[in-house]
Design a protein around this motif. Structure first.
Motif, PDB file in Angstrom:
ATOM      1  N   LEU A  13      23.939  -9.737 -35.819  1.00 40.34           N
ATOM      2  CA  LEU A  13      23.430  -8.407 -35.450  1.00 40.34           C
ATOM      3  C   LEU A  13      24.465  -7.735 -35.942  1.00 40.34           C
ATOM      4  N   VAL A  14      25.239  -8.366 -36.000  1.00 40.90           N
ATOM      5  CA  VAL A  14      25.855  -7.851 -37.144  1.00 40.90           C
ATOM      6  C   VAL A  14      26.119  -7.263 -38.375  1.00 40.90           C
ATOM      7  N   GLN A  15      26.017  -8.543 -38.868  1.00 39.88           N
ATOM      8  CA  GLN A  15      26.011  -9.012 -40.629  1.00 39.88           C
ATOM      9  C   GLN A  15      24.323  -8.602 -41.373  1.00 39.88           C
TER      10      GLN A  15
ATOM     11  N   ALA B 118      20.113  -9.068 -45.432  1.00 40.99           N
ATOM     12  CA  ALA B 118      19.479  -8.745 -45.915  1.00 40.99           C
ATOM     13  C   ALA B 118      19.660  -8.667 -47.971  1.00 40.99           C
ATOM     14  N   ASP B 119      20.308  -8.798 -48.003  1.00 45.83           N
ATOM     15  CA  ASP B 119      20.924  -8.880 -49.371  1.00 45.83           C
ATOM     16  C   ASP B 119      21.070 -10.350 -50.202  1.00 45.83           C
ATOM     17  N   ALA B 120      21.438 -11.007 -49.235  1.00 46.16           N
ATOM     18  CA  ALA B 120      21.801 -12.595 -49.889  1.00 46.16           C
ATOM     19  C   ALA B 120      20.067 -12.831 -48.830  1.00 46.16           C
TER      20      ALA B 120
ATOM     21  N   THR C 202      12.218 -10.015 -37.856  1.00 42.09           N
ATOM     22  CA  THR C 202      11.553  -8.534 -36.403  1.00 42.09           C
ATOM     23  C   THR C 202      13.198  -7.958 -36.022  1.00 42.09           C
ATOM     24  N   ARG C 203      13.850  -8.657 -34.972  1.00 39.70           N
ATOM     25  CA  ARG C 203      15.113  -7.889 -34.944  1.00 39.70           C
ATOM     26  C   ARG C 203      15.304  -6.990 -35.970  1.00 39.70           C
TER      27      ARG C 203
ATOM     28  N   ALA D   5      17.985  -3.038 -39.045  1.00 36.57           N
ATOM     29  CA  ALA D   5      18.052  -2.365 -40.942  1.00 36.57           C
ATOM     30  C   ALA D   5      17.033  -0.896 -41.011  1.00 36.57           C
ATOM     31  N   GLY D   6      16.755  -0.345 -40.174  1.00 34.59           N
ATOM     32  CA  GLY D   6      15.814   0.382 -40.346  1.00 34.59           C
ATOM     33  C   GLY D   6      14.910   0.055 -41.207  1.00 34.59           C
TER      34      GLY D   6
END
Length: 403
Positions: free
Chosen positions: A101-103, A108-110, A373-374, A379-380
């Motif tokens: 929820l922080v990373q 997303a990059d990983a 989903t969350r 991340a918009g």
């Protein structure tokens, strides 16, 4: 199927993701387990115990990260997550605590590397998943260790003692927030002989407090929407927190030990104890802030540090569960073992059934994309089409066969 167990490198982590006992039980399925030399030593599990359990000892860390189909870690965060991203191949599964929820942007990059990531913090709080609930396991240890740390620093003994030199009054301990950690703190302080009181905004917490021998503290303030679907306390308004602080000041002034546990997943911890409240406490009092890593419940808390202000000691422990690494690893490993048994079929092959609530909630990246989903909302990102269970299984097995 090869399961890899590397040595932890994040923040002087002492825990290990799987113990020899976990590996022994997992190997009833046709799998191979690769263990990096020294992976369990800090937690009290020497290499020979892993070999005796049937694991293959690996000295080349890069080779383990490259060859394993599933990589199991305690902390897939910070520099260790960066390392995993650099070594993992498409279709490889990484399981660990990821602070999702922080990373979420880092994850997303990983995801672009093709890594399938499972974040254990997202295990749903449902009956079927209780045996996989890493957060509850680690919170149990944190609650216990918080009381032990408080007892070490407090200039008073916890139990009442009647001696030839007079009667010693028992320590007064107060727990703020009675989730898993708070209830364990109440029970531990009570066993040590303290007079224990506790407070939580959730009405259902009153019976839980009484069940462990503590006394509920009731403030003349009301909160709305006090509990989430998963059983966590909800974030309250600034006005409520201000009124709570005012009502709590007199309670804190009577205590010898205060343990704070209020945390909201993915958010900064609420400040429950202000500087002025600390200054009104008795000299020699001790505060143990279990929310230190997310900002702290006490205004004066510094994560990983010991602060003394106006005679009051404020402790902000980091990775407190790691100070009991043997039992923490035993609990974590059993949670992870149970999840792996869900994910692996009888032939030891990985099956990701996205119709299963546990799989759907915990898999954060798959097939080159952030799929949770969350996290996509945070991340918009627009909503993705639901992954198909059969396709997930085929892709992962295909990655295995190329090894």
């Amino acid at each position: 199927m090869k399961i890899g167990l590397p040595k932890e490198t994040t923040n002087q982590e002492t825990r290990v993701a799987l113990t020899p006992a976990n590996i022994s039980r997992l190997m009833k399925k046709p799998i191979q387990v690769l263990v990096e030399a020294g992976a369990g030593v800090a937690a009290g599990y020497p290499d020979q115990e892993y070999v005796d359990a049937g694991a293959t000892l690996i000295t080349d860390r890069a080779a383990l990260l490259r060859d394993a189909d599933i990589i199991t870690v305690v902390n897939a965060k910070d520099e260790q997550l960066d390392e995993l991203r650099a070594h993992t191949r498409e279709g490889q599964l990484v399981i660990g605590m990821m602070d999702p929820l922080v990373q979420y942007q880092t994850l997303a990059d990983a995801a672009e590397s093709g890594m399938t990531a499972v974040a254990l913090e997202l295990i749903p709080r449902i009956t079927r998943a209780q045996s996989m609930d890493v957060l509850s396991s680690m919170a149990t240890i944190a609650g216990y260790k918080a009381v032990i740390q408080a007892a070490q620093y407090a200039p008073r003994l916890f139990p009442m003692m009647m001696t030839a030199a007079g009667t010693l009054k028992p320590c007064r301990a107060f727990v703020m927030g009675v989730g898993v950690a708070g209830l364990q703190a109440c029970a531990t302080a009570k066993r040590l002989g303290a007079v224990v009181e506790a407070y939580d905004i959730r009405p259902a917490a009153r019976e839980q407090i009484l069940s462990v021998g503590a006394k509920p503290v009731e403030l003349d303030i009301e909160a709305e929407n006090t509990e989430t679907k998963g059983g966590y306390a909800t974030e309250q308004s600034d006005d409520f927190i201000r009124r709570q602080q005012q009502a709590m000041a007199n309670v804190l002034a009577q205590q010898d030990v205060v343990i704070t546990t209020a945390a909201i997943p993915g958010r900064k911890a609420p400040v429950l104890v202000t500087k002025a409240m600390v200054e009104a406490m008795k000299p020699g009092s001790v505060i143990v802030d279990l929310a230190a890593e997310t900002g702290g419940n006490c205004e004066l808390t510094q994560a990983g540090e010991e602060v003394v202000h106006n005679g009051v000691t404020i402790l902000g422990p980091k990775n407190i569960a790691g100070t009991a690494a043997t039992h923490a690893s035993q609990m974590y490993g059993t949670n992870l073992e149970n999840l792996l048994k869900l994910l692996l079929d009888d032939q030891g092959q990985l099956q990701l059934d996205f119709e299963d609530e546990i799989v759907k909630d915990t898999v954060v990246s798959h097939g080159g994309a952030l799929v949770n989903t969350r996290l996509r909302e945070l991340a918009g990102m627009p909503e993705l089409a639901k992954p198909e269970a059969e396709a997930a299984s085929t892709e992962t097995n295909a990655g295995t066969e190329t090894e």
